[in-house]
Design an enzyme around this catalytic site. Structure first.
Site, PDB file in Angstrom:
ATOM      1  N   SER A  71       0.768  -1.025  -0.019  1.00 58.46           N
ATOM      2  CA  SER A  71       0.004  -0.118  -0.018  1.00 58.46           C
ATOM      3  C   SER A  71       1.003   1.098  -0.041  1.00 58.46           C
ATOM      4  CB  SER A  71      -0.814   0.012   1.216  1.00 58.46           C
ATOM      5  OG  SER A  71      -1.406   1.280   1.336  1.00 58.46           O
ATOM      6  N   TYR A 112      -2.397  -1.574  10.442  1.00 59.42           N
ATOM      7  CA  TYR A 112      -2.816  -1.920   9.036  1.00 59.42           C
ATOM      8  C   TYR A 112      -1.119  -1.490   8.392  1.00 59.42           C
ATOM      9  CZ  TYR A 112      -4.314  -1.408   4.114  1.00 59.42           C
ATOM     10  OH  TYR A 112      -4.140  -1.487   2.985  1.00 59.42           O
TER      11      TYR A 112
HETATM   12  N1  LIG Z   1      -8.684  -0.178  -1.522  1.00 59.03           N
HETATM   13  C1  LIG Z   1      -7.606   0.620  -1.056  1.00 59.03           C
HETATM   14  O1  LIG Z   1      -7.601   1.926  -0.935  1.00 59.03           O
HETATM   15  C2  LIG Z   1      -6.126  -0.128  -0.990  1.00 59.03           C
HETATM   16  C3  LIG Z   1      -5.064   0.783  -0.998  1.00 59.03           C
HETATM   17  C4  LIG Z   1      -3.758   0.004  -0.710  1.00 59.03           C
HETATM   18  C5  LIG Z   1      -3.874  -1.397  -0.525  1.00 59.03           C
HETATM   19  N2  LIG Z   1      -4.821  -2.098  -0.553  1.00 59.03           N
HETATM   20  C6  LIG Z   1      -4.808  -3.569  -0.469  1.00 59.03           C
HETATM   21  O2  LIG Z   1      -5.337  -4.025  -1.508  1.00 59.03           O
HETATM   22  C7  LIG Z   1      -5.820  -5.550  -1.389  1.00 59.03           C
HETATM   23  C8  LIG Z   1      -7.079  -5.638  -1.543  1.00 59.03           C
HETATM   24  O3  LIG Z   1      -8.226  -4.832  -0.848  1.00 59.03           O
HETATM   25  P1  LIG Z   1      -9.311  -4.250  -1.330  1.00 59.03           P
HETATM   26  O4  LIG Z   1      -9.026  -2.738  -1.745  1.00 59.03           O
HETATM   27  O5  LIG Z   1      -9.595  -4.751  -2.910  1.00 59.03           O
HETATM   28  O6  LIG Z   1     -10.377  -4.610  -0.364  1.00 59.03           O
HETATM   29  P2  LIG Z   1     -11.381  -5.559  -0.529  1.00 59.03           P
HETATM   30  O7  LIG Z   1     -12.558  -5.649  -1.381  1.00 59.03           O
HETATM   31  O8  LIG Z   1     -11.991  -5.518   1.042  1.00 59.03           O
HETATM   32  O9  LIG Z   1     -10.593  -6.981  -0.729  1.00 59.03           O
HETATM   33  C9  LIG Z   1     -10.085  -7.706   0.382  1.00 59.03           C
HETATM   34  C10 LIG Z   1     -10.049  -9.239  -0.298  1.00 59.03           C
HETATM   35  O10 LIG Z   1      -9.300 -10.114   0.884  1.00 59.03           O
HETATM   36  C11 LIG Z   1     -10.038 -11.285   1.175  1.00 59.03           C
HETATM   37  N3  LIG Z   1      -9.618 -11.458   2.456  1.00 59.03           N
HETATM   38  C12 LIG Z   1      -9.642 -10.601   3.531  1.00 59.03           C
HETATM   39  N4  LIG Z   1      -9.315 -11.386   4.498  1.00 59.03           N
HETATM   40  C13 LIG Z   1      -9.098 -12.623   4.174  1.00 59.03           C
HETATM   41  C14 LIG Z   1      -8.669 -14.086   4.854  1.00 59.03           C
HETATM   42  N5  LIG Z   1      -8.356 -14.117   5.982  1.00 59.03           N
HETATM   43  N6  LIG Z   1      -8.261 -15.080   3.831  1.00 59.03           N
HETATM   44  C15 LIG Z   1      -8.638 -14.816   2.700  1.00 59.03           C
HETATM   45  N7  LIG Z   1      -9.021 -13.835   1.806  1.00 59.03           N
HETATM   46  C16 LIG Z   1      -9.141 -12.724   2.684  1.00 59.03           C
HETATM   47  C17 LIG Z   1     -11.584 -10.763   0.904  1.00 59.03           C
HETATM   48  O11 LIG Z   1     -12.238 -11.649   0.960  1.00 59.03           O
HETATM   49  P3  LIG Z   1     -13.111 -12.587   1.965  1.00 59.03           P
HETATM   50  O12 LIG Z   1     -13.596 -11.529   2.925  1.00 59.03           O
HETATM   51  O13 LIG Z   1     -14.030 -13.227   1.156  1.00 59.03           O
HETATM   52  O14 LIG Z   1     -12.136 -13.546   2.405  1.00 59.03           O
HETATM   53  C18 LIG Z   1     -11.527  -9.698  -0.061  1.00 59.03           C
HETATM   54  O15 LIG Z   1     -11.559 -10.391  -1.248  1.00 59.03           O
HETATM   55  C19 LIG Z   1      -5.794  -5.489   0.194  1.00 59.03           C
HETATM   56  O16 LIG Z   1      -4.216  -6.217   0.523  1.00 59.03           O
HETATM   57  C20 LIG Z   1      -5.514  -4.215   0.762  1.00 59.03           C
HETATM   58  O17 LIG Z   1      -4.596  -3.795   1.826  1.00 59.03           O
HETATM   59  C21 LIG Z   1      -6.185  -1.600  -0.915  1.00 59.03           C
END
Ligand SMILES: NC(=O)c1ccc[n+]([C@@H]2O[C@H](COP(=O)([O-])OP(=O)(O)OC[C@H]3O[C@@H](n4cnc5c(N)ncnc54)[C@H](OP(=O)(O)O)[C@@H]3O)[C@@H](O)[C@H]2O)c1
Length: 250
Positions: free
Chosen positions: A138, A151
């Protein structure tokens, strides 16, 4: 990296950035296997993308990782790309007593999860002619958002771990990439419709263009301010960044 002819396993591919990357790679003809805890999200994603596969996984549990890795190696011997994307983000209070209910799941999911997932597949990946591990960190790995201190600490740790992995795998068939997104419109911390966040499809499109290059850090334009901040003036920039985000967008 080469964006065709791969067999890709992605953690957390049923929503947000993971689903976006899975669909973009699927459209390019790669074999894509998504994973996550919520069956409904996995089912909806593979239904919308004919040929995509899914497997239930909880990256916070070593037994789940071990079982899924075993299945992947047996069912997809040509697996050559691992995307460690699953993550959770919760508000905490670094100025107070630590909340174990935030600390433990966040570290288990965001830090231990990707380390264990790679560990379970690394011997298999090394046997491939060409393989890639992509760790999703991130922009907040470099400039923390103080209200989500745990986080941000897990993401900073993943940046560090990625550097070590890349160094140690130099000369092997495995390339290690870091994808550090800016704020993107997903369900993470309820930011799906926040106008300050980058629209998901724009993020995926820019990311796919960068993934096609030889870059080891995948940084869309919107995250460079956070990535490039690290240095002796880090404290002042961090205060400015946190003060600005504390303000309402409207
Ligand atoms: N959106 C942002 O602004 C942003 C910015 C920087 C980095 N990121 C990173 O991008 C990645 C994806 O996040 P996102 O923004 O796409 O949010 P999101 O839609 O909430 O996706 C997170 C995904 O992780 C999965 N997950 C969470 N806990 C898990 C577990 N214990 N086992 C297996 N899967 C798990 C969830 O699926 P289930 O709940 O079905 O398990 C979900 O599909 C993350 O690592 C996040 O930190 C996001």
């Amino acid at each position: 990296m080469k964006l065709t002819g791969n067999t890709v396993f992605i953690t957390g591919g049923g929503s947000g950035i993971g689903r976006g990357l899975a669909e973009a790679l699927h459209k390019l003809g790669n074999k894509v296997i998504i994973s996550g805890r919520r069956k409904g999200h996995l089912a909806a994603t593979i239904k919308a993308n004919s040929g995509m596969q899914s497997v239930e996984l909880d990256v916070a549990h070593p037994a789940s990782i071990a079982a899924v890795a075993k299945k992947l190696i047996a069912d997809y011997p040509e697996l050559n790309v691992l995307i460690n994307n699953a993550g959770i983000m919760q508000i905490d209070d670094a100025a107070g007593a630590v909340d174990e209910a935030v600390l433990v799941p966040t570290v288990m999911t965001n830090l231990l999860g990707p380390i264990r997932m790679t560990s379970a597949l690394i011997d298999h990946l090394k046997k491939q002619a060409s393989a890639t591990v992509i760790n999703v960190s991130s922009g907040l790995a470099f400039t923390p958002l103080a209200m989500t201190a745990v986080y941000c600490a897990t993401k900073a740790a993943m940046h560090s771990y990625t550097l070590s992995q890349r160094y140690k795998l130099k000369g092997s068939s495995v390339t290690v990439l870091e994808l550090a997104p800016p704020w993107v419109q997903t369900d993470l911390l309820g930011g799906k419709s926040d106008p300050r966040a980058m629209p998901l499809q724009e993020f995926i499109d820019e990311t796919m263009t960068l993934l096609a290059t030889n870059a080891t850090e995948i940084l869309v334009e919107g995250v460079k301010m956070l990535r490039n901040n690290v240095g002796p003036d880090e404290g002042a920039f961090l205060t400015q960044f946190n003060d600005r985000l504390a303000q309402s967008p409207h």
